[in-house]
Design a protein around this motif. Structure first.
Motif, PDB file in Angstrom:
ATOM      1  N   LEU A  67      79.224  55.577  72.412  1.00 56.66           N
ATOM      2  CA  LEU A  67      80.104  56.722  72.155  1.00 56.66           C
ATOM      3  C   LEU A  67      81.529  56.291  71.817  1.00 56.66           C
ATOM      4  O   LEU A  67      82.329  57.115  71.362  1.00 56.66           O
ATOM      5  CB  LEU A  67      80.114  57.656  73.374  1.00 56.66           C
ATOM      6  CG  LEU A  67      78.803  58.405  73.632  1.00 56.66           C
ATOM      7  CD1 LEU A  67      78.895  59.185  74.936  1.00 56.66           C
ATOM      8  CD2 LEU A  67      78.476  59.340  72.477  1.00 56.66           C
ATOM      9  N   ASP A  68      81.844  55.023  72.050  1.00 55.29           N
ATOM     10  CA  ASP A  68      83.184  54.521  71.726  1.00 55.29           C
ATOM     11  C   ASP A  68      83.335  54.195  70.243  1.00 55.29           C
ATOM     12  O   ASP A  68      84.442  53.891  69.789  1.00 55.29           O
ATOM     13  CB  ASP A  68      83.491  53.254  72.549  1.00 55.29           C
ATOM     14  CG  ASP A  68      83.885  53.593  73.974  1.00 55.29           C
ATOM     15  OD1 ASP A  68      84.309  54.748  74.203  1.00 55.29           O
ATOM     16  OD2 ASP A  68      83.770  52.718  74.851  1.00 55.29           O
ATOM     17  N   HIS A  69      82.234  54.240  69.484  1.00 51.42           N
ATOM     18  CA  HIS A  69      82.318  53.960  68.049  1.00 51.42           C
ATOM     19  C   HIS A  69      83.118  55.063  67.344  1.00 51.42           C
ATOM     20  O   HIS A  69      83.161  56.213  67.787  1.00 51.42           O
ATOM     21  CB  HIS A  69      80.918  53.843  67.455  1.00 51.42           C
ATOM     22  CG  HIS A  69      80.235  52.553  67.812  1.00 51.42           C
ATOM     23  ND1 HIS A  69      79.797  52.270  69.084  1.00 51.42           N
ATOM     24  CD2 HIS A  69      79.909  51.456  67.063  1.00 51.42           C
ATOM     25  CE1 HIS A  69      79.230  51.074  69.106  1.00 51.42           C
ATOM     26  NE2 HIS A  69      79.289  50.554  67.902  1.00 51.42           N
ATOM     27  N   ARG A  75      78.458  56.509  65.743  1.00 52.63           N
ATOM     28  CA  ARG A  75      78.038  56.828  67.112  1.00 52.63           C
ATOM     29  C   ARG A  75      76.539  57.111  67.168  1.00 52.63           C
ATOM     30  O   ARG A  75      75.836  56.640  68.058  1.00 52.63           O
ATOM     31  CB  ARG A  75      78.832  58.025  67.651  1.00 52.63           C
ATOM     32  CG  ARG A  75      80.289  57.703  67.970  1.00 52.63           C
ATOM     33  CD  ARG A  75      80.915  58.781  68.815  1.00 52.63           C
ATOM     34  NE  ARG A  75      81.037  60.053  68.116  1.00 52.63           N
ATOM     35  CZ  ARG A  75      82.066  60.390  67.359  1.00 52.63           C
ATOM     36  NH1 ARG A  75      83.061  59.526  67.172  1.00 52.63           N
ATOM     37  NH2 ARG A  75      82.117  61.571  66.767  1.00 52.63           N
TER      38      ARG A  75
END
Length: 218
Positions: A67-69, A75
């Motif tokens: 989810l940090d992408h 993501r």
């Protein structure tokens, strides 16, 4: 008479001890096996619990990293690569279906995959169906939305009251305010309706010109 009686009691007791000793020699291994089984079972349970916790932590860390992408596409690609077991796959599918604004088609496809997975529990599948109806909105004909919602509005289903709420809103969409008031008012009095749901329904019923009944807290 007391001495013969005492002698007989002693002999009887000796015979009992001898029989117990023979029984123990013959069957004592069963008790040992039972004790070993309990010890091994306890150790296995603790090991399994520890292993499950470790897998859950690893899954959570992988999801957070994904989810940090930066972009929604990145993501989704990262989430799709996260190793997951059956229950985790359902959670992963629902997370991947949480960005309908960026890619509605991908969201609906992810929800369809969860809803169609017969290996999952109704809690996962029904939630996917409910969310799919909400995401699709007017793009999905009313008849199709009603059919999907009725399938998860049966007694005992985990999201029954939420599905019935959406069925009531479909009546509004169809221009049937009186039918909607009747359906939503009945749901207001349902023992499984939460306080937040009742508050929401009360506002809608009032807006439609209906009267909100007095209900006990649930």
């Amino acid at each position: 008479m007391s001495n013969p009686d005492s002698f007989i009691d002693e002999v009887t007791e000796e015979v009992r001890r001898d029989r117990l000793f023979r029984l123990f020699r013959k069957y004592g291994w069963i008790g040992v096996v039972i004790i070993l089984g309990l010890v091994i079972g306890t150790a296995w349970t603790e090991w399994s619990k520890s292993r499950a916790e470790a897998r859950a932590e690893a899954f959570g860390d992988a999801v957070i990293d994904a989810l940090d992408h930066g972009t929604p596409d990145e993501r989704r690609e990262a989430l799709a690569a996260v190793p997951a077991e059956t229950g985790q796959s359902a959670i992963l599918g629902l997370i991947m279906a949480s960005d309908p604004v960026e890619d509605k088609a991908a969201t609906l496809a992810a929800l369809d995959k969860v809803a169609a997975d017969a290996s999952l529990t109704p809690a996962y599948r029904d939630l996917a169906v409910l969310r799919r109806v909400l995401v699709a909105g007017a793009d999905l004909p009313v008849a199709d939305r009603r059919s999907a919602l009725e399938g998860i509005a049966a007694p005992g289903r985990p999201y029954r009251v939420l599905a019935e709420e959406q069925l009531g809103y479909l009546l509004i969409e169809e221009g049937k305010p009186d039918d909607a008031i009747a359906a939503l008012t009945a749901l207001l009095q349902d023992q499984e309706a939460s306080a937040s749901l009742r508050a929401r329904l009360g506002q809608v019923v009032t807006a439609l010109g209906g009267t909100v009944p007095e209900v006990s807290g649930g």
